[in-house]
Motif scaffolding. Sequence first.
Motif, PDB file in Angstrom:
ATOM      1  N   THR A 182      17.101   0.922  -4.418  1.00  0.00           N
ATOM      2  CA  THR A 182      15.972   0.865  -3.509  1.00  0.00           C
ATOM      3  C   THR A 182      15.252   2.212  -3.532  1.00  0.00           C
ATOM      4  O   THR A 182      15.723   3.172  -4.139  1.00  0.00           O
ATOM      5  N   TYR A 185      11.300   6.365   1.520  1.00  0.00           N
ATOM      6  CA  TYR A 185       9.994   6.146   2.141  1.00  0.00           C
ATOM      7  C   TYR A 185       8.924   7.021   1.506  1.00  0.00           C
ATOM      8  O   TYR A 185       7.776   6.617   1.358  1.00  0.00           O
ATOM      9  N   CYS A 193      17.480   1.435   3.568  1.00  0.00           N
ATOM     10  CA  CYS A 193      16.863   0.113   3.530  1.00  0.00           C
ATOM     11  C   CYS A 193      17.808  -0.914   4.158  1.00  0.00           C
ATOM     12  O   CYS A 193      18.984  -0.985   3.799  1.00  0.00           O
ATOM     13  N   ARG A 197      13.054  -8.512   0.430  1.00  0.00           N
ATOM     14  CA  ARG A 197      12.417  -9.817   0.327  1.00  0.00           C
ATOM     15  C   ARG A 197      13.080 -10.654  -0.768  1.00  0.00           C
ATOM     16  O   ARG A 197      13.655 -10.117  -1.713  1.00  0.00           O
ATOM     17  N   TYR A 263       7.833   0.923  12.686  1.00  0.00           N
ATOM     18  CA  TYR A 263       6.913   1.050  11.565  1.00  0.00           C
ATOM     19  C   TYR A 263       5.669   1.837  11.969  1.00  0.00           C
ATOM     20  O   TYR A 263       5.138   2.630  11.180  1.00  0.00           O
ATOM     21  N   LEU A 294       2.463  -1.669   6.137  1.00  0.00           N
ATOM     22  CA  LEU A 294       3.922  -1.658   6.037  1.00  0.00           C
ATOM     23  C   LEU A 294       4.505  -3.017   6.393  1.00  0.00           C
ATOM     24  O   LEU A 294       5.461  -3.479   5.761  1.00  0.00           O
ATOM     25  N   TRP A 298       6.645  -5.139   3.617  1.00  0.00           N
ATOM     26  CA  TRP A 298       8.084  -5.171   3.877  1.00  0.00           C
ATOM     27  C   TRP A 298       8.550  -6.486   4.506  1.00  0.00           C
ATOM     28  O   TRP A 298       9.667  -6.923   4.249  1.00  0.00           O
ATOM     29  N   THR A 398      14.126   1.369   6.977  1.00  0.00           N
ATOM     30  CA  THR A 398      12.999   0.575   6.493  1.00  0.00           C
ATOM     31  C   THR A 398      13.499  -0.698   5.829  1.00  0.00           C
ATOM     32  O   THR A 398      14.668  -0.818   5.477  1.00  0.00           O
ATOM     33  N   ARG A 399      12.582  -1.615   5.643  1.00  0.00           N
ATOM     34  CA  ARG A 399      12.800  -2.704   4.700  1.00  0.00           C
ATOM     35  C   ARG A 399      12.143  -2.316   3.378  1.00  0.00           C
ATOM     36  O   ARG A 399      11.447  -1.304   3.286  1.00  0.00           O
ATOM     37  N   MET A 400      12.351  -3.145   2.350  1.00  0.00           N
ATOM     38  CA  MET A 400      11.706  -2.919   1.064  1.00  0.00           C
ATOM     39  C   MET A 400      11.068  -4.206   0.595  1.00  0.00           C
ATOM     40  O   MET A 400      11.616  -5.292   0.806  1.00  0.00           O
ATOM     41  N   GLY A 401       9.893  -4.090  -0.007  1.00  0.00           N
ATOM     42  CA  GLY A 401       9.173  -5.282  -0.434  1.00  0.00           C
ATOM     43  C   GLY A 401       9.766  -5.974  -1.630  1.00  0.00           C
ATOM     44  O   GLY A 401       9.491  -7.150  -1.871  1.00  0.00           O
TER      45      GLY A 401
END
Length: 463
Positions: A182, A185, A193, A197, A263, A294, A298, A398-401
């Motif tokens: 991952t 930021y 992360c 998705r 976020y 974001l 995300w 965070t999340r990741m796309g």
Amino acid sequence: MTTDYASYLEAHRAEHLEQLKALLRYPSISTDPAHRTDVLQCAEFLAAHLREIGLEHVELLPTGGHPVVYADWLHAAGAPTVIVYGHYDVQPVDPLHFWTTPPFEPDIRDGRLYARGASDDKGPTFMHLKAFEALLQTEGALPVNVKLCIEGEEEIGSAHLPAFLERNQDRFRGDLLVISDTTMYGPGQPSVCYGLRGLAALQVDLRTVNRDLHSGIYGGAAPNAIHALTELLASMHDKAGRVLVEGFYDDVQPLTDEERRAYQQLDLKETDYAKALGLNGADDLVGEPEFSVLERVWARPTLEINGIYGGFEGEGTKTVIPAEAHAKITCRLVPNQDPQKILDLLEKHIAAHTPTGAHVTVQRMDTGNPYVTAFDHPAIQLAAEAYTHAYGVRAVFTRMGGSIPIVETFDRLLGLPAVLIGFGLDTENFHAPNEHFHLDNFDKGLRTLCYYWKALPKAMEAS
């Protein structure tokens, strides 16, 4: 034997980078049958290196496709057992003319290591090997038990890995899954992360007439396959970028108020984000306008046209009406969305919007489930602490796309909480020409990992 892993890493830095360069020279492109031998040789290189640094029971395990590289070290009595996942396969390198230096001839420029796989994922995976080496060399043992699962098919959707894990559940029993695939930021701002998705992909093949036609003789009467395909594809979004496929958003799990506030606190400058992409400003960005950038990248699903082709593509002009045209589509999915249901909805939409005179067939391709975990687990919180130790700033969550479909499989089959502790940056051109890895993150990331492994046993006592 020294007891200072940081000094060891510094003293052996040049050697470690040469070893990483050797790994990057293998054109281990998993999607291309012409590189099957290269993929196998890359796996064999990793296996030999794992033996060299002191890991045990090293094997190339068959999957039905490219092999999994396995190794373990299981002598930390009473300590947790960690599964470390990575991949040694890489994306294709086209278009070659955009590369400043050849993709499989690693080159260091301005503190960055350029090569295909440098950031995704050979570099970060290799860092785990070097962290284990540093601890074994300086302390004589590892503080945790480890099992490595380094696969060769991540870039083609890990097609054989779910069935492989199903067959090998006992081998991969453990307490925790750790992955470094991952991104952070931003430069100097590490992030843990906690969500990825999912993925649903398909190819659309559209045909109109029975052959390519002369555009002077038949133009104005015969249906054009490219015209028909672009009309069909245009029906999938509104002008803002919302997906118009009926039911596409029905199962989306909304963000919590806590996540939205978190976020917002990251204070992304959307104008700067747009200009970094070569756009004039934030108004040039697309997507659901009611969500921030974001949130869109995300935590919202997408439908992207990744490729479209047909007709004459060579130099000059050829006056034809093409008989067929093709498109490749991928959807990034978020929690509660099922890839197969999304593909069903897409096929239904395509059938309802196919223009007159056209016939369409659809090929379903890669799928993967989305993944989100609670980030209050002690092992995940420890990752933030380890980043702070190395970077001097507290990590954000965070999340990741992107997608790592196998994370959900590990969770479903083995019930392993996942710690996604990455060191790449979104700007490092993975999947694109001139992929690179910032060596500052190579250095700080190694210290992050060594700190993490040493502190993990105590942290896991609280879980």
